[in-house]
Design an enzyme around this catalytic site. Structure first.
Site, PDB file in Angstrom:
ATOM      1  N   LYS A 117       0.832  -1.215   0.000  1.00 50.14           N
ATOM      2  CA  LYS A 117       0.000   0.000   0.000  1.00 50.14           C
ATOM      3  C   LYS A 117       0.855   1.248   0.000  1.00 50.14           C
ATOM      4  O   LYS A 117       0.513   2.253  -0.645  1.00 50.14           O
ATOM      5  CB  LYS A 117      -0.915  -0.014   1.211  1.00 50.14           C
ATOM      6  CG  LYS A 117      -1.999  -1.053   1.047  1.00 50.14           C
ATOM      7  CD  LYS A 117      -2.946  -1.117   2.203  1.00 50.14           C
ATOM      8  CE  LYS A 117      -3.851  -2.309   1.961  1.00 50.14           C
ATOM      9  NZ  LYS A 117      -4.566  -2.738   3.136  1.00 50.14           N
ATOM     10  N   GLU A 201      -3.762   7.222   8.435  1.00 46.82           N
ATOM     11  CA  GLU A 201      -4.693   7.940   7.557  1.00 46.82           C
ATOM     12  C   GLU A 201      -5.824   8.516   8.379  1.00 46.82           C
ATOM     13  O   GLU A 201      -6.157   7.978   9.439  1.00 46.82           O
ATOM     14  CB  GLU A 201      -5.318   6.977   6.525  1.00 46.82           C
ATOM     15  CG  GLU A 201      -4.460   6.714   5.321  1.00 46.82           C
ATOM     16  CD  GLU A 201      -5.141   5.794   4.311  1.00 46.82           C
ATOM     17  OE1 GLU A 201      -6.269   5.322   4.559  1.00 46.82           O
ATOM     18  OE2 GLU A 201      -4.512   5.555   3.265  1.00 46.82           O
ATOM     19  N   HIS A 236     -15.018  -7.983   5.693  1.00 44.92           N
ATOM     20  CA  HIS A 236     -14.140  -7.822   4.528  1.00 44.92           C
ATOM     21  C   HIS A 236     -14.384  -8.845   3.429  1.00 44.92           C
ATOM     22  O   HIS A 236     -13.601  -8.968   2.501  1.00 44.92           O
ATOM     23  CB  HIS A 236     -12.666  -7.809   4.946  1.00 44.92           C
ATOM     24  CG  HIS A 236     -12.366  -6.718   5.935  1.00 44.92           C
ATOM     25  ND1 HIS A 236     -12.315  -5.399   5.586  1.00 44.92           N
ATOM     26  CD2 HIS A 236     -12.164  -6.766   7.273  1.00 44.92           C
ATOM     27  CE1 HIS A 236     -12.071  -4.667   6.660  1.00 44.92           C
ATOM     28  NE2 HIS A 236     -11.981  -5.469   7.701  1.00 44.92           N
ATOM     29  N   ARG A 293      -5.556  -8.172 -10.563  1.00 43.03           N
ATOM     30  CA  ARG A 293      -6.098  -9.447 -11.047  1.00 43.03           C
ATOM     31  C   ARG A 293      -7.498  -9.228 -11.602  1.00 43.03           C
ATOM     32  O   ARG A 293      -8.081  -8.155 -11.443  1.00 43.03           O
ATOM     33  CB  ARG A 293      -6.200 -10.427  -9.878  1.00 43.03           C
ATOM     34  CG  ARG A 293      -7.145  -9.899  -8.799  1.00 43.03           C
ATOM     35  CD  ARG A 293      -7.463 -10.872  -7.694  1.00 43.03           C
ATOM     36  NE  ARG A 293      -8.525 -10.370  -6.854  1.00 43.03           N
ATOM     37  CZ  ARG A 293      -8.383  -9.518  -5.843  1.00 43.03           C
ATOM     38  NH1 ARG A 293      -7.177  -9.050  -5.548  1.00 43.03           N
ATOM     39  NH2 ARG A 293      -9.421  -9.108  -5.145  1.00 43.03           N
TER      40      ARG A 293
HETATM   41  C1  MV4 Z   1     -10.250   2.739   5.370  1.00 47.01           C
HETATM   42  C2  MV4 Z   1     -11.480   2.894   6.038  1.00 47.01           C
HETATM   43  C3  MV4 Z   1     -11.734   4.117   6.605  1.00 47.01           C
HETATM   44  N1  MV4 Z   1     -10.832   5.117   6.538  1.00 47.01           N
HETATM   45  N2  MV4 Z   1      -9.394   3.762   5.302  1.00 47.01           N
HETATM   46  C4  MV4 Z   1     -10.556  -1.985   4.817  1.00 47.01           C
HETATM   47  C5  MV4 Z   1      -9.655  -2.923   4.072  1.00 47.01           C
HETATM   48  C6  MV4 Z   1      -8.743  -2.086   3.264  1.00 47.01           C
HETATM   49  N3  MV4 Z   1      -8.756  -2.520   1.905  1.00 47.01           N
HETATM   50  C7  MV4 Z   1      -9.195  -0.686   3.413  1.00 47.01           C
HETATM   51  N4  MV4 Z   1     -10.248  -0.667   4.383  1.00 47.01           N
HETATM   52  C8  MV4 Z   1     -10.729   0.488   4.896  1.00 47.01           C
HETATM   53  N5  MV4 Z   1      -9.902   1.572   4.804  1.00 47.01           N
HETATM   54  C9  MV4 Z   1      -9.683   4.906   5.886  1.00 47.01           C
HETATM   55  N6  MV4 Z   1      -8.789   5.907   5.846  1.00 47.01           N
HETATM   56  C10 MV4 Z   1     -12.357   1.816   6.088  1.00 47.01           C
HETATM   57  C11 MV4 Z   1     -11.982   0.604   5.519  1.00 47.01           C
HETATM   58  C12 MV4 Z   1     -12.940  -0.456   5.600  1.00 47.01           C
HETATM   59  C13 MV4 Z   1     -13.505  -1.000   4.445  1.00 47.01           C
HETATM   60  C14 MV4 Z   1     -13.155  -0.560   3.170  1.00 47.01           C
HETATM   61  C15 MV4 Z   1     -13.718  -1.109   2.043  1.00 47.01           C
HETATM   62  C16 MV4 Z   1     -14.662  -2.132   2.187  1.00 47.01           C
HETATM   63  C17 MV4 Z   1     -15.014  -2.583   3.415  1.00 47.01           C
HETATM   64  C18 MV4 Z   1     -14.439  -2.039   4.565  1.00 47.01           C
HETATM   65  C19 MV4 Z   1     -14.808  -2.491   5.819  1.00 47.01           C
HETATM   66  C20 MV4 Z   1     -14.256  -1.946   6.940  1.00 47.01           C
HETATM   67  C21 MV4 Z   1     -13.312  -0.934   6.833  1.00 47.01           C
END
Ligand code: MV4
Length: 500
Positions: A117, A201, A236, A293
């Site tokens: 990331k 973040e 997730h 992918r």
């Molecule tokens: C975040 C967020 C809130 N704020 N970043 C979860 C997994 C990773 N791919 C990124 N994720 C998140 N990043 C910030 N700055 C909330 C999540 C997140 C989330 C994001 C996409 C789909 C489902 C999620 C479930 C919980 C938290």
């Protein structure tokens, strides 16, 4: 170079999905399989098949060297990795090419950059791509990171650079908790990924997860194929996906699409890829990461664009230019996908394995089922519990939703518990219908009790139906015929398994 024979380094629905497109292009197919998958459909569908090891993925589908050897042994000239397994393994992509084979996917360099990331954020840094405010790199000094957190304001989120599936992610509500949460994030990331790098973040409290499908060729052309809305997820794991998103305007769509193209250009991307954004309540969008992918939910994009993403992947891997330009693309109607998992939604989504005693797919206009099983087969315990994807397409969102509800109601699965009733719950929910849902939807609205009543009725209906059919067959069990023929429709008493 034209691909003549393609080895598919995967199993289940995606192996079949990839082989169907290959066959349409006149390309011969090679399956690889583990000992648990000897009888599976992807093995039967392929022109040739090679056993690569015991059931455990670590002994079979994750063994790159065995898969490359199988390609050489069968004279395949290319490997498609599908999703999961080795699909985002930069070393595998490199080894495939070092063996003189075509890897149907992006460069090893692009996979490696986007696998981190922090490296991804750094790579897109020079371009005009919105990022969530936060530390520019990995946290080195606690004091420095705290200063950034104070500047952007609490709550903040500590994330692992190597993270995935929410591992190593910690919300920090106030400065006093910072150090402790950071230590937890670092130790979680170290044990899960062997890489303790974390960054900070701003925490977006109620985000939507919206991703953009892109395709890039090896000549520098990149196009976006609009968005997929994937906010409905549980721990997730995505549950329902759709295209387009109910909340994205044409202007926002263009802005997100153009940002996604820049992300791809930042790493000289070619192949199919997905650029993930989170969208806050004011509909600001921020780049999160890129998946290098073909994704599980790619069918909804295919339904609304009419483009076969696997064929495009293969053409790109052959060195061809994109077969269309951005201006040629239009959104046609609306598509929804639900993932059918062999999990019991009434019992904390406990994986359920066993025999598919009855398995009847829904049919009709605008209904697509991507699966890898048929009636009479056992669901093995070794792999992902997703058994099928049910996709509907309609002229608009409402038609796609109605069609999905009908399709769920006529999908007959007896022998294992599935998440279909849970999916129907989602589709009926007001917050889903009005589009106001975010990533907290399931945690906020789902309780197993909402299914309990309906399923008792359902079980009774199914039990009665099964008993009746078995009797009519005068056989000890509802075994499918050797030729795979299913229970005859005319006397089949299966009725709607709809929730009351
Ligand atoms: C975040 C967020 C809130 N704020 N970043 C979860 C997994 C990773 N791919 C990124 N994720 C998140 N990043 C910030 N700055 C909330 C999540 C997140 C989330 C994001 C996409 C789909 C489902 C999620 C479930 C919980 C938290």
């Amino acid at each position: 170079m034209k691909i003549r024979k393609l080895l598919v380094a995967n199993r289940g629905e995606i192996a079949l999905r990839v082989m169907r497109s290959a066959r349409e292009m006149g390309i011969a197919t090679v399956a690889v399989f583990s000992e648990a998958d000897r009888q599976s459909l992807h093995v039967r569908y392929a022109d040739e098949a090679v056993c690569i090891g015991e059931a455990a993925s670590s002994a079979s589908y994750l063994r790159g060297e065995k898969i490359i050897a199988a390609a050489q042994q069968t004279g395949a000239d290319a490997i498609h990795p599908g999703y999961g397994f080795l699909s985002e393994n930069a070393e595998f992509a490199k080894a495939v090419r070092a063996a003189g084979l075509i890897f149907v996917g992006p460069s090893a360099e692009a996979i490696a950059v986007m696998g981190s990331k922090l490296a991804a954020k750094e790579a897109v840094g020079q371009y005009d791509i919105p990022l969530v405010p936060g530390t520019p790199g990995a946290i080195q000094e606690i004091a420095e990171a705290k200063a950034v957190a104070n500047q952007i304001g609490y709550p903040v989120l500590i994330k692992a650079s190597a993270g995935g599936g929410g591992k190593g992610m910690r919300v920090v509500e106030q400065e006093a908790d910072f150090e402790e949460q950071m230590q937890r994030a670092v130790s979680e990331a170290t044990s899960a990924f062997g890489d303790g790098a974390v960054f900070v973040e701003k925490y977006i409290g109620s985000p939507k997860h919206i991703e953009i499908q892109i395709l890039g060729d090896q000549h520098g052309n990149v196009a976006y194929l609009f968005e997929r809305e994937c906010s409905v997820q549980r721990r997730h794991q995505k549950v329902v996906e759709e295209a387009p998103s109910a909340i994205v305007s044409p202007e926002m769509r263009r802005a997100m699409g153009e940002a996604a193209v820049k992300v791809a250009q930042a790493c000289q991307y070619y192949g199919a890829g997905t650029v993930e954004f989170i969208v806050d309540e004011q509909r600001n969008f921020y780049f999160l990461e890129m998946n290098t992918r073909l994704q599980v939910e790619h069918p909804v994009t295919e339904m609304i664009t009419g483009i076969d993403l696997v064929k495009e992947q293969i053409r790109i891997a052959q060195g061809e230019k994109l077969s269309f330009q951005q201006e040629d693309l239009r959104i046609r109607g609306h598509a929804i996908e639900v993932r059918v998992y062999a999990e019991d939604p009434k019992n904390n989504f406990l994986p359920d394995i066993g025999k598919l005693r009855v398995y009847q797919r829904p049919q009709g206009l605008g209904i697509r089922v991507d699966d890898g099983f048929e009636q009479g087969m056992d669901i093995p315990i070794y792999y992902d519990p997703m058994i099928a994807k049910l996709i509907t397409h309609g002229k608009d969102r409402q038609e796609a939703i109605e069609r999905m509800k009908q399709a769920i109601d006529t999908y007959q699965i007896v022998g294992i518990e599935t998440t279909l009733p849970f999916c129907r719950f989602v589709l009926e929910h007001e917050a889903f219908v009005d589009g106001s849902f975010d990533t907290h939807f399931v945690a906020q609205h789902y309780r197993p009790e909402v299914l309990a009543q309906a399923s008792t009725e359902d079980d009774k209906t199914v039990a009665a139906a099964l008993a009746g059919w078995v009797h009519s067959q005068q056989s000890p069990a509802a075994q499918p015929a050797a030729n795979g023929a299913s229970a005859p429709q005319a006397i089949s008493p299966w009725r709607k398994n709809r929730l009351a």
